[in-house]
Write a protein that holds these residues in place. Structure first.
Motif, PDB file in Angstrom:
ATOM      1  N   PHE A 130       1.192  -1.115   0.067  1.00 31.75           N
ATOM      2  CA  PHE A 130      -0.340  -0.025   0.194  1.00 31.75           C
ATOM      3  C   PHE A 130       0.940   1.275   0.057  1.00 31.75           C
ATOM      4  CE2 PHE A 130      -0.043  -2.008   4.363  1.00 31.75           C
ATOM      5  CZ  PHE A 130       1.138  -1.254   4.991  1.00 31.75           C
ATOM      6  N   PHE A 131       0.372   2.366  -0.575  1.00 30.28           N
ATOM      7  CA  PHE A 131       0.747   3.731  -0.192  1.00 30.28           C
ATOM      8  C   PHE A 131       0.721   4.036   1.296  1.00 30.28           C
ATOM      9  CE2 PHE A 131      -0.303   8.477  -0.579  1.00 30.28           C
ATOM     10  CZ  PHE A 131       1.057   8.792  -0.684  1.00 30.28           C
ATOM     11  N   VAL A 132       1.878   4.306   2.017  1.00 30.30           N
ATOM     12  CA  VAL A 132       1.526   4.079   3.213  1.00 30.30           C
ATOM     13  C   VAL A 132       0.897   5.391   4.046  1.00 30.30           C
ATOM     14  CG1 VAL A 132       3.797   5.719   3.890  1.00 30.30           C
ATOM     15  CG2 VAL A 132       3.279   3.543   5.453  1.00 30.30           C
ATOM     16  N   GLU A 133       0.664   6.225   3.282  1.00 31.04           N
ATOM     17  CA  GLU A 133      -0.224   7.440   3.901  1.00 31.04           C
ATOM     18  C   GLU A 133      -1.581   6.943   4.099  1.00 31.04           C
ATOM     19  OE1 GLU A 133       2.794   8.802   3.932  1.00 31.04           O
ATOM     20  OE2 GLU A 133       2.321  10.672   3.848  1.00 31.04           O
ATOM     21  N   TYR A 134      -2.177   5.923   3.455  1.00 30.45           N
ATOM     22  CA  TYR A 134      -3.530   5.521   3.495  1.00 30.45           C
ATOM     23  C   TYR A 134      -3.708   5.324   4.929  1.00 30.45           C
ATOM     24  CZ  TYR A 134      -3.842   4.757  -1.275  1.00 30.45           C
ATOM     25  OH  TYR A 134      -3.827   4.807  -2.741  1.00 30.45           O
ATOM     26  N   HIS A 135      -2.957   4.856   5.625  1.00 29.21           N
ATOM     27  CA  HIS A 135      -3.148   4.283   7.251  1.00 29.21           C
ATOM     28  C   HIS A 135      -3.402   5.693   7.969  1.00 29.21           C
ATOM     29  CE1 HIS A 135      -1.494   0.641   6.228  1.00 29.21           C
ATOM     30  NE2 HIS A 135      -2.070   0.191   7.483  1.00 29.21           N
ATOM     31  N   ASN A 178      -0.638   1.297  -9.779  1.00 27.27           N
ATOM     32  CA  ASN A 178      -0.297   1.086  -8.319  1.00 27.27           C
ATOM     33  C   ASN A 178       1.114   1.582  -7.696  1.00 27.27           C
ATOM     34  OD1 ASN A 178       0.684  -0.724  -5.755  1.00 27.27           O
ATOM     35  ND2 ASN A 178      -1.547  -0.315  -5.785  1.00 27.27           N
ATOM     36  N   ASN A 179       0.925   2.479  -6.790  1.00 30.60           N
ATOM     37  CA  ASN A 179       2.458   2.727  -6.174  1.00 30.60           C
ATOM     38  C   ASN A 179       2.167   1.696  -4.914  1.00 30.60           C
ATOM     39  OD1 ASN A 179       4.390   3.849  -4.642  1.00 30.60           O
ATOM     40  ND2 ASN A 179       3.446   5.712  -4.090  1.00 30.60           N
ATOM     41  N   PRO A 180       2.869   0.768  -4.480  1.00 29.86           N
ATOM     42  CA  PRO A 180       4.586   0.917  -4.990  1.00 29.86           C
ATOM     43  C   PRO A 180       4.545  -0.297  -6.273  1.00 29.86           C
ATOM     44  CG  PRO A 180       4.320  -0.691  -3.418  1.00 29.86           C
ATOM     45  CD  PRO A 180       2.916  -0.016  -3.604  1.00 29.86           C
ATOM     46  N   PRO A 215      -3.952   8.693  -9.252  1.00 31.62           N
ATOM     47  CA  PRO A 215      -2.988   9.924  -9.616  1.00 31.62           C
ATOM     48  C   PRO A 215      -2.092   9.527 -10.809  1.00 31.62           C
ATOM     49  CG  PRO A 215      -2.238   9.145  -7.528  1.00 31.62           C
ATOM     50  CD  PRO A 215      -3.581   8.597  -7.636  1.00 31.62           C
ATOM     51  N   TYR A 216      -2.012   8.426 -11.240  1.00 32.59           N
ATOM     52  CA  TYR A 216      -1.107   7.861 -12.225  1.00 32.59           C
ATOM     53  C   TYR A 216      -1.662   7.393 -13.388  1.00 32.59           C
ATOM     54  CZ  TYR A 216       2.320   7.542  -8.218  1.00 32.59           C
ATOM     55  OH  TYR A 216       2.932   7.750  -7.209  1.00 32.59           O
ATOM     56  N   ARG A 217      -3.100   7.655 -13.313  1.00 34.26           N
ATOM     57  CA  ARG A 217      -4.096   7.285 -14.563  1.00 34.26           C
ATOM     58  C   ARG A 217      -3.593   7.474 -15.782  1.00 34.26           C
ATOM     59  NH1 ARG A 217      -9.751   6.324 -14.912  1.00 34.26           N
ATOM     60  NH2 ARG A 217     -10.141   6.493 -17.229  1.00 34.26           N
ATOM     61  N   TRP A 242      -3.006  16.394 -10.429  1.00 34.91           N
ATOM     62  CA  TRP A 242      -2.007  16.622 -11.488  1.00 34.91           C
ATOM     63  C   TRP A 242      -0.538  16.497 -10.923  1.00 34.91           C
ATOM     64  CZ3 TRP A 242      -6.832  18.670 -11.115  1.00 34.91           C
ATOM     65  CH2 TRP A 242      -7.687  18.502 -11.949  1.00 34.91           C
ATOM     66  N   SER A 243      -0.443  15.796 -10.072  1.00 33.15           N
ATOM     67  CA  SER A 243       0.905  15.878  -9.248  1.00 33.15           C
ATOM     68  C   SER A 243       1.782  14.933 -10.150  1.00 33.15           C
ATOM     69  CB  SER A 243       0.844  15.222  -8.097  1.00 33.15           C
ATOM     70  OG  SER A 243       0.056  15.918  -7.000  1.00 33.15           O
ATOM     71  N   LYS A 244       1.441  14.002 -10.681  1.00 35.26           N
ATOM     72  CA  LYS A 244       2.440  13.059 -11.538  1.00 35.26           C
ATOM     73  C   LYS A 244       2.085  13.394 -12.961  1.00 35.26           C
ATOM     74  CE  LYS A 244       2.860  11.250  -7.565  1.00 35.26           C
ATOM     75  NZ  LYS A 244       4.060  11.172  -6.575  1.00 35.26           N
ATOM     76  N   GLU A 251       2.204  21.916  -6.277  1.00 37.29           N
ATOM     77  CA  GLU A 251       0.967  22.981  -6.430  1.00 37.29           C
ATOM     78  C   GLU A 251      -0.232  22.410  -5.643  1.00 37.29           C
ATOM     79  OE1 GLU A 251       1.772  25.832  -7.247  1.00 37.29           O
ATOM     80  OE2 GLU A 251       3.600  25.548  -8.628  1.00 37.29           O
ATOM     81  N   ARG A 252      -0.114  21.110  -5.400  1.00 40.38           N
ATOM     82  CA  ARG A 252      -1.365  20.891  -4.272  1.00 40.38           C
ATOM     83  C   ARG A 252      -2.775  21.007  -4.889  1.00 40.38           C
ATOM     84  NH1 ARG A 252       0.245  17.343  -3.497  1.00 40.38           N
ATOM     85  NH2 ARG A 252      -1.050  16.866  -1.818  1.00 40.38           N
ATOM     86  N   ILE A 253      -2.970  20.244  -6.410  1.00 38.03           N
ATOM     87  CA  ILE A 253      -4.190  20.451  -7.235  1.00 38.03           C
ATOM     88  C   ILE A 253      -4.636  18.983  -7.565  1.00 38.03           C
ATOM     89  CG2 ILE A 253      -3.030  21.082  -9.253  1.00 38.03           C
ATOM     90  CD1 ILE A 253      -6.423  22.564  -8.070  1.00 38.03           C
ATOM     91  N   PHE A 330       5.512   4.523 -12.142  1.00 42.85           N
ATOM     92  CA  PHE A 330       7.015   4.584 -12.244  1.00 42.85           C
ATOM     93  C   PHE A 330       7.682   3.757 -11.279  1.00 42.85           C
ATOM     94  CE2 PHE A 330       5.700   9.235 -11.848  1.00 42.85           C
ATOM     95  CZ  PHE A 330       5.837   9.560 -10.458  1.00 42.85           C
ATOM     96  N   TYR A 331       7.250   2.920 -10.696  1.00 39.00           N
ATOM     97  CA  TYR A 331       7.797   1.785  -9.677  1.00 39.00           C
ATOM     98  C   TYR A 331       7.971   0.312 -10.405  1.00 39.00           C
ATOM     99  CZ  TYR A 331       6.027   5.773  -7.223  1.00 39.00           C
ATOM    100  OH  TYR A 331       5.622   7.088  -6.795  1.00 39.00           O
ATOM    101  N   PHE A 332       9.102  -0.112  -9.807  1.00 41.81           N
ATOM    102  CA  PHE A 332       9.355  -1.713  -9.782  1.00 41.81           C
ATOM    103  C   PHE A 332       9.142  -1.940  -8.495  1.00 41.81           C
ATOM    104  CE2 PHE A 332      11.440  -0.981 -13.981  1.00 41.81           C
ATOM    105  CZ  PHE A 332      11.137  -2.139 -14.759  1.00 41.81           C
TER     106      PHE A 332
HETATM  107  C1  LIG Z   1      -0.985   6.313  -4.663  1.00 42.56           C
HETATM  108  C2  LIG Z   1      -0.778   7.687  -4.159  1.00 42.56           C
HETATM  109  N1  LIG Z   1      -1.903   8.235  -3.870  1.00 42.56           N
HETATM  110  C3  LIG Z   1      -1.848   9.817  -3.701  1.00 42.56           C
HETATM  111  C4  LIG Z   1      -0.570  10.240  -3.615  1.00 42.56           C
HETATM  112  C5  LIG Z   1      -0.572  11.847  -3.150  1.00 42.56           C
HETATM  113  O1  LIG Z   1      -0.857  12.608  -4.235  1.00 42.56           O
HETATM  114  P1  LIG Z   1      -1.163  14.063  -4.342  1.00 42.56           P
HETATM  115  O2  LIG Z   1       0.452  14.703  -4.462  1.00 42.56           O
HETATM  116  O3  LIG Z   1      -1.823  14.432  -5.466  1.00 42.56           O
HETATM  117  O4  LIG Z   1      -1.422  14.407  -3.123  1.00 42.56           O
HETATM  118  C6  LIG Z   1       0.663   9.730  -4.161  1.00 42.56           C
HETATM  119  C7  LIG Z   1       1.664  10.623  -4.002  1.00 42.56           C
HETATM  120  O5  LIG Z   1       2.835  10.128  -4.192  1.00 42.56           O
HETATM  121  C8  LIG Z   1       0.470   8.457  -4.373  1.00 42.56           C
HETATM  122  O6  LIG Z   1       1.500   7.703  -4.982  1.00 42.56           O
END
Ligand SMILES: Cc1ncc(COP(=O)(O)O)c(C=O)c1O
Length: 393
Positions: A130-135, A178-180, A215-217, A242-244, A251-253, A330-332
């Motif tokens: 998982f993307f660790v921030e979800y927790h 997916n990240n990662p 965000p990687y759509r 639009w981060s990626k 820019e946080r959008i 962009f992850y292996f």
């Molecule tokens: C899977 C995933 N979700 C959300 C985010 C957060 O993206 P944002 O910068 O648009 O808040 C990231 C950023 O790396 C991410 O990899």
């Protein structure tokens, strides 16, 4: 004590990427930046496309009263209209401006969604890796994250998800590409997942919301296509940024879009809008809203990432790594040749290569390698990967 014990514990939990970052800074100071191969951070280095610069100039030239002022908490109505049109085309489901909210990135959107859905103790399923921030986002709003492992190809394991659902389950967060892991979920997978959530929700007398974080759509390889989550489930929310896609992470959008058929649509939209305000975001950045609305379907050139993936793939294959090929992002996320992923990261560090241990994403025995770095960094890292692999035997 000044800092809460909860935040101390969180700091510890979130520390893998930060530790790598600190280690990277130390190594760069010692050996020189060009002598360190830093694959630890998913921070896009590809510049925003020229269309962005033109749109930014145009939006910045606008003057008049209120041009930089507050607006409705959900965003400028005309920007939401433009996004609704884009999302409708992408998802194959007609979404109106009322169902779109502009947010502070995908992270802001996830927090708004969690705030709107969760009562204390409610559960949210997240898939490992998982993307660790979800927790943290789930906890921010009193929820409890319940981790379900993906299958060995890093695809959702539907029966494991079904088994993890109970009467407190309010949402499932998924992320594709997916990240990662770099894996992409196809339409059949999303449809099947939507059906499981629908069935289980009915069984428990609950709505279980399918939350797609994408965000990687548009960063896809090998003819992979982004599937439609809104088609897969009536009770779905998609969110992105639009981060990626435009390399605008600072820019946080971002935005979120709600399926118009979702249960309690009106109350949910009110809750989401209020959450955007009271979480302190108030609204998404005004200037950036006006910029991105001018750029429908403009993205960075994903061919750059496709080329880097090929370069990296060659190196990983020659070194003998085992991994499912990333179809996007962009992850292996290869397996480590020894069980201890932290120990293997140390072997890589001896070669001045920085990777993040898989345990930081809930999946030990793997490493994450981000290829959001220049081609030549990847190319020059080959010797180090070969040597670390040799040293692990
Ligand atoms: C899977 C995933 N979700 C959300 C985010 C957060 O993206 P944002 O910068 O648009 O808040 C990231 C950023 O790396 C991410 O990899």
């Amino acid at each position: 004590m000044t800092v809460s014990s909860k935040m101390r514990a969180f700091n510890e939990k979130s520390s893998w990427i930060r530790r790598m970052f600190e280690e990277g800074a130390r190594m760069k100071a010692e050996f020189g930046a060009d002598q360190v191969f830093d694959f630890s951070l998913g921070n896009p280095d590809v510049p925003a496309p020229p269309e962005f610069d033109a749109a930014l100039r145009e939006a910045a030239a606008e003057t008049g009263p209120g041009v930089h002022g507050y607006m409705p908490n959900g965003g400028y109505p005309w920007v939401r209209e433009a996004l609704a049109e884009q999302v409708s085309a992408e998802q194959g489901v007609t979404v109106s401006a009322a169902e779109v909210l502009m947010t502070c990135g995908a992270a802001g959107a996830l927090n708004v969604v969690m705030k709107a859905l969760l009562d204390p103790g409610d559960e949210v399923i997240v898939l490992a890796p998982f993307f660790v921030e979800y927790h943290f986002y789930v906890d921010n709003h009193g929820g409890v994250a319940r981790v379900v492992n993906c299958d060995d190809k890093f695809q959702p394991d539907l029966e494991a998800i079904r088994a993890a659902i109970n009467e407190r389950t309010r949402a499932v967060i998924i992320n594709s590409p997916n990240n990662p892991s770099g894996q992409v979920y196809d339409q059949a997978t999303l449809d099947a997942l939507g059906a499981v959530l629908d069935e289980e929700g009915r069984r428990h007398g609950n709505t279980i919301v399918l939350v797609m974080d994408e965000p990687y759509r548009s960063i896809l390889f090998d003819g992979h296509e982004a599937a439609s989550t809104l088609r897969a489930s009536r009770n779905a929310i998609v969110l992105s940024s639009w981060s990626k896609e435009l390399s605008l992470a600072g820019e946080r959008i971002g935005y979120l879009a709600v399926n118009p058929e979702i249960d309690e649509r009106g109350a949910l939209l009110e809750a989401l809008t209020l959450a955007n305000r009271i979480l302190g975001f108030v609204n998404a950045p005004a200037l950036m809203q006006r910029v991105v609305a001018r750029l429908p379907n403009v993205t960075v050139d994903s061919g750059i990432y496709a080329r880097r993936r090929e370069l990296f793939r060659g190196i990983l294959d020659r070194a003998g790594f085992d991994y499912p090929l990333p179809g996007g992002a962009f992850y292996f996320f290869p397996k480590t040749p020894i069980e201890d992923d932290v120990a293997f990261c140390r072997l890589l560090q001896e070669q001045r290569i920085l990777a993040v241990p898989g345990r930081g994403f809930g999946t030990p025995g793997h490493i994450r390698l981000a290829f959001s770095v220049p081609d030549e960094v990847i190319e020059r890292s080959e010797e180090g990967f070969l040597a670390a692999m040799q040293a692990s035997r």
